[in-house]
Enzyme design. Sequence first.
Site, PDB file in Angstrom:
ATOM      1  N   ASP A 129      41.222  42.385  38.203  1.00 26.56           N
ATOM      2  CA  ASP A 129      41.400  43.528  38.649  1.00 26.56           C
ATOM      3  C   ASP A 129      40.423  43.510  39.908  1.00 26.56           C
ATOM      4  O   ASP A 129      39.603  44.555  39.991  1.00 26.56           O
ATOM      5  CB  ASP A 129      40.708  44.217  37.347  1.00 26.56           C
ATOM      6  CG  ASP A 129      40.970  45.710  37.535  1.00 26.56           C
ATOM      7  OD1 ASP A 129      41.592  46.323  38.739  1.00 26.56           O
ATOM      8  OD2 ASP A 129      40.576  46.523  36.702  1.00 26.56           O
ATOM      9  N   ALA A 142      40.672  54.394  34.532  1.00 23.14           N
ATOM     10  CA  ALA A 142      41.913  54.529  33.812  1.00 23.14           C
ATOM     11  C   ALA A 142      41.748  53.900  32.563  1.00 23.14           C
ATOM     12  O   ALA A 142      42.798  54.733  31.723  1.00 23.14           O
ATOM     13  CB  ALA A 142      42.998  53.533  34.583  1.00 23.14           C
TER      14      ALA A 142
END
Lengths: 340, 211
Positions: B121, B9
């Site tokens: 994350d 991303a």
Amino acid sequence: MNKPKHKKLTCLGIESTAHTFGSSLVSLDEENQGTIISDSRSVYQPPPGSGIHPREAYQHHSDVCSGVLIESLRKAKMDMDSVDVIAYAGGPGLGPCLRVGAVVARSLAAYYHKPIIAANHAIGHIELACMLTRATNPIVLLVSGGHTAILAFSNGRWRFFGETLDITIGQLLDQFGRAAGYASPSGAIIERCASKSEEYLLLPYTLKGNDPSFSGMLTSAKRLLSSGKNMDDICFSIQETAFSNLCEVTERALAFTEHDEVLLTGGVAANTRLQEMLTEMCRSRGSTFRVIPRQFSGDCGAQIAWVGLLSYLHGMRLDISKSIVRQSWRLDQVDILWRH
Amino acid sequence: METLIRKGAEADIYKVRWNGLLAIKKIRLPKGYRQPSLDAELRKRRTIHEATLISAAKLAGVNSPLLYYLDKSNYSIYMEHFDGPRIKDVLDDPDLGTTKIFEAVGRSIGSLHREDIIHGDLTTSNFILISDGCLGIIDFGLSFRSNRLEDKAVDLHLVKQTLESAHSAVADEMFTDLIDGYRSISGDESTNRIKSVMRQVQRRGRYARSV
């Protein structure tokens, strides 16, 4: 979608979760194509500088409900005899507002002997957008006053890939608008102000994994406002920062799930700049971007009617004595019988 | 030799040769939708965080990639290449299944948190099963240092959310294993406190049934 054989069905959908009282007739033909036949609504307007007062919104809905209902039938050139099923927004939303819609739906169902369905309002935003844009298996970005979530369908339900950790994007825009003395919802005014500026002021950008957070940005933006910074510049910066955050988390969902389709829905989906940024993000990845038509991005009876039709078609039945409302009804608690 | 192996991303991931070694090059490219000043700030901040904390994680006893080189001019990092499937792929493919893999995941997170490193994350694509039982953790771009229970709880909340959204059939079982592993490093008291803050974080979800 699987296809049970059935005749053409028509559903009357009643929406009343927050500021909008809506009534809509939607049909589902033998080929499972949906059509919005009519969609009427009346929106409660709080005075400038304040938000929704649940009691005032309830009063508004009570006053307008029969007029809106009659208008939707008249526009569709239909009467209650041609309605096969009645759906109401069962939640989530403001209790007093939800109750108005439920009472209308219950009364009609009892008097005309029609089946009744409780539709989840958030599922309505998603499924109506899928119907209108013909999206099949998208990553959904649901942005409104009540939600800011990134969702993917998996194992029978729409599931949260990411979600705001504090306020929603709609609340960010409305609460900033309110601080500046505008009426809620203020998304359209903020978008107009933002379009007059290109002066970007750095605001807090918070993303924890897949979960954005906007409360720090709201505090900073209000501080800029009271320090006398230009309103247009602040609006521009709020949009640029908050929407970048939404683009990033949507892109994270695409990369993680390896999907290639994004669907934008909910009231804030009407924002042109948000659409532009998501279009650019999708283009750079070779993904498809879809957005619900502006006319149906905000709360409306059609989203309730469409979920009502899908639920009814797949065998869902609700006893009228159990046709309650639920202020807290998370969308990932709803079994999506029509998707595999 | 440069082969694009993944379009993440926020970065593109290449397999490269670096001074004769097989390596990973991670480059954070500008995002066209973002304001240039915000874009530069995010790319810079994350590159620096990643480079700093990827090494700190090693000191915490966690298997993170060895940092080879950082190129400030284009926000790229060269690092050790971990060969193996991601936990995400392992969960999707029962043939790759190794039991109690999430106990190892929990131990790694516990080790980071013990040293006040928040990964930031923790999705199932950021754990790599290098060889049987040996687990690597990657992607420290959103990492930071904190001793706040809240930050540790949000870190764990993300793993839970990823399991529930992408691997819902096995989510409960895997998360229970994870907590067992975490507890073996952090101890009962600390684990229970973090779990209770985690419940608060979960209740902040929109329309979650509170209390």
